[in-house]
Design an enzyme around this catalytic site. Structure first.
Site, PDB file in Angstrom:
ATOM      1  CG  ASP A 248      -0.158   0.080   2.414  1.00 52.34           C
ATOM      2  OD1 ASP A 248       0.652   0.667   2.812  1.00 52.34           O
ATOM      3  OD2 ASP A 248      -0.701  -0.687   3.235  1.00 52.34           O
ATOM      4  CE  LYS A 270      -6.683  -0.966   3.533  1.00 50.88           C
ATOM      5  NZ  LYS A 270      -6.628  -0.691   5.076  1.00 50.88           N
ATOM      6  CB  ALA A 332       3.044   4.876  12.630  1.00 57.54           C
ATOM      7  CG  MET A 382      -5.416   6.108   9.900  1.00 58.58           C
ATOM      8  SD  MET A 382      -6.153   4.572   9.369  1.00 58.58           S
ATOM      9  CE  MET A 382      -6.313   4.009  11.121  1.00 58.58           C
TER      10      MET A 382
END
Length: 457
Positions: A248, A270, A332, A382
């Protein structure tokens, strides 16, 4: 070709090392590992030689070089700091037709020592012919990262099965296909590494009973947050073995450059708020390619089990009976915080850390009351599009308005950018940042001014 690569059988054969210092000790260690009957001749010896001698592992001869010690030898090494003595050793060995290595003097030697990757019984030797030992060492280090530590156990176990394979499979082609399946079976390799005899036996019997047509499988690999150096060794090994890689947008170009050159690549693109390929279709791609007998790597940014929907993908495979395994990656939150100089926990400021998705299913709601509590760090994945809502909710549920916040864009990469402020500015700060980005909220963010290191490089 200036040198013929050969592997010598030295077990219980007489060998001589002239020299008693650190370099001689390194050479002695290799010869002892090879089972040589070793004599060491030197004026003085470092303590390790005395330890070995007291344990009966070698014989020490103290004094000047005695060339008669070569009379029964198969191989010699000159490892003193005196070039004249080293040359005498070489000349004496040459006159007796004994191979002799002279440390740091390849032109005076009749054989040279390569850099070695030891996965006994599998051995790999790398040599530059004495012209560039540093290059040979760097290549060895690269190969070390590609070859699993348990490879030797797999090779030894294969040796135990050779007679059975020969008996069960009549043709060379059938045997070759069996061994190809055997050596790429991660479950078997891991069971051998764990000394899990029951699992080893079960996997072995399954390999013998399955059709020889290659059975497909899927490996879910976490690529880490961006910097290719943060990809795990096991992750690197998997992408080097893949027939097809499904990846992705969050997987960096540097990591994709490490993928096996002849592997097929499927980009599914994605990212938060935009799915180039719907999740259900990604699931079906993995299933379809594995059913063709391919070794499929699903390469995902960060860690596949932390907001990566890896569990959903594996449920599809599990339902269809497709073998799978998972290689975790650096998530992350860990990578971006470290590269931003923001410790996620700290004795004075945060006793816990919460990883939170800012991308909820329709109608979903977070536990804002607990998220607003003191002495913790919040990391929102996100969350850019919800930054204003995050700001509003946290303040409404009691978080102090001056709570430090940071947004990390393209974390751990050369394009990393960090903007920071306080909670009342979060919605505004989010307008300055593009995805992929991470939001960090907590008192630990204030430490960035002191601990930031990456942007200074």
């Amino acid at each position: 070709m200036d040198h013929l690569p050969i592997f010598c059988q030295l077990r219980d054969r007489d060998c001589l090392i002239v020299g008693g210092g650190d370099v001689a000790e390194r050479k002695a260690r290799l010869l002892l590992e090879a089972g040589a009957r070793l004599t060491v001749n030197a004026l003085n010896f470092i303590p390790q030689f005395t330890v070995w001698a007291n344990e009966g592992m070698l014989t020490l001869v103290e004094g000047p070089f005695d060339e008669t010690l070569l009379d029964s030898c198969w191989l010699a090494i000159a490892a003193t700091d005196d070039d004249t003595v080293n040359q005498r050793v070489s000349d004496a060995a040459e006159s007796r037709r004994i191979f002799c290595n002279v440390v740091d003097a390849p032109k005076a030697a009749s054989f040279i020592m390569p850099s070695i990757i030891d996965r006994s019984p599998l051995m790999v030797a790398v040599s530059s012919g004495g012209t560039s030992p540093v290059l040979a060492r760097l290549l060895r280090e690269k190969l070390e990262s590609l070859l699993p530590q348990h490879l030797g156990q797999v090779a030894r176990y294969a040796g135990q099965l050779r007679a059975r394979v020969k008996k069960q499979f009549a043709t060379m082609g059938e045997r070759r296909r069996f061994w190809e399946k055997f050596f790429v079976n991660d479950r078997l390799a891991q069971s051998l590494a764990n000394a899990d005899e029951k699992a080893v036996n079960a996997t072995t019997e399954r390999l013998f009973s399955e059709p020889l047509d290659h059975r497909g499988e899927v490996v879910l690999v976490g690529a880490g947050p961006g910097d290719a150096g943060l990809l795990t060794l096991k992750g690197l090994q998997q992408i080097q073995q893949a027939d097809i890689v499904v990846y992705d947008r969050l997987v960096s170009d540097d990591i994709m450059n490490l993928v096996r050159r002849d592997a097929d690549r499927v980009f599914v693109g994605k990212r938060a708020g935009y799915h180039c390929v719907p999740q259900e279709e990604i699931n079906q791609i993995l299933l379809r390619e594995a059913q063709k007998g391919k070794r499929v790597v699903r390469l995902k940014g960060g860690d596949p089990f932390i907001f990566g929907r890896g569990g959903e993908e594996l449920e599809t495979l599990c339902h269809a009976g497709i073998p799978f395994s998972v290689v975790p990656g650096i998530t992350a939150a860990s990578g971006c915080s470290a590269y931003s100089g923001i410790p996620l926990t700290h004795r004075d400021y945060a006793q816990s850390v919460r990883l939170v998705t800012g991308h909820l299913k329709t109608g979903g709601e977070l536990d804002w009351e607990n998220l607003a509590a003191e002495k913790q760090t919040l990391v929102f994945y996100m969350g850019l599009n919800q930054a204003a809502t995050i700001q509003e909710k946290l303040i409404a549920f009691g978080m102090q308005a001056d709570m430090p916040v940071a947004l990390v864009e393209n974390g751990t990469s050369v394009k990393q950018r960090v903007v920071h402020g306080v909670l009342t500015q979060l919605g505004e700060l989010a307008q300055q940042v593009e995805s992929p980005a991470l939001i960090i909220v907590g008192r630990v963010v204030a430490l960035r001014d002191k601990l930031n290191w990456f942007s200074n490089h």
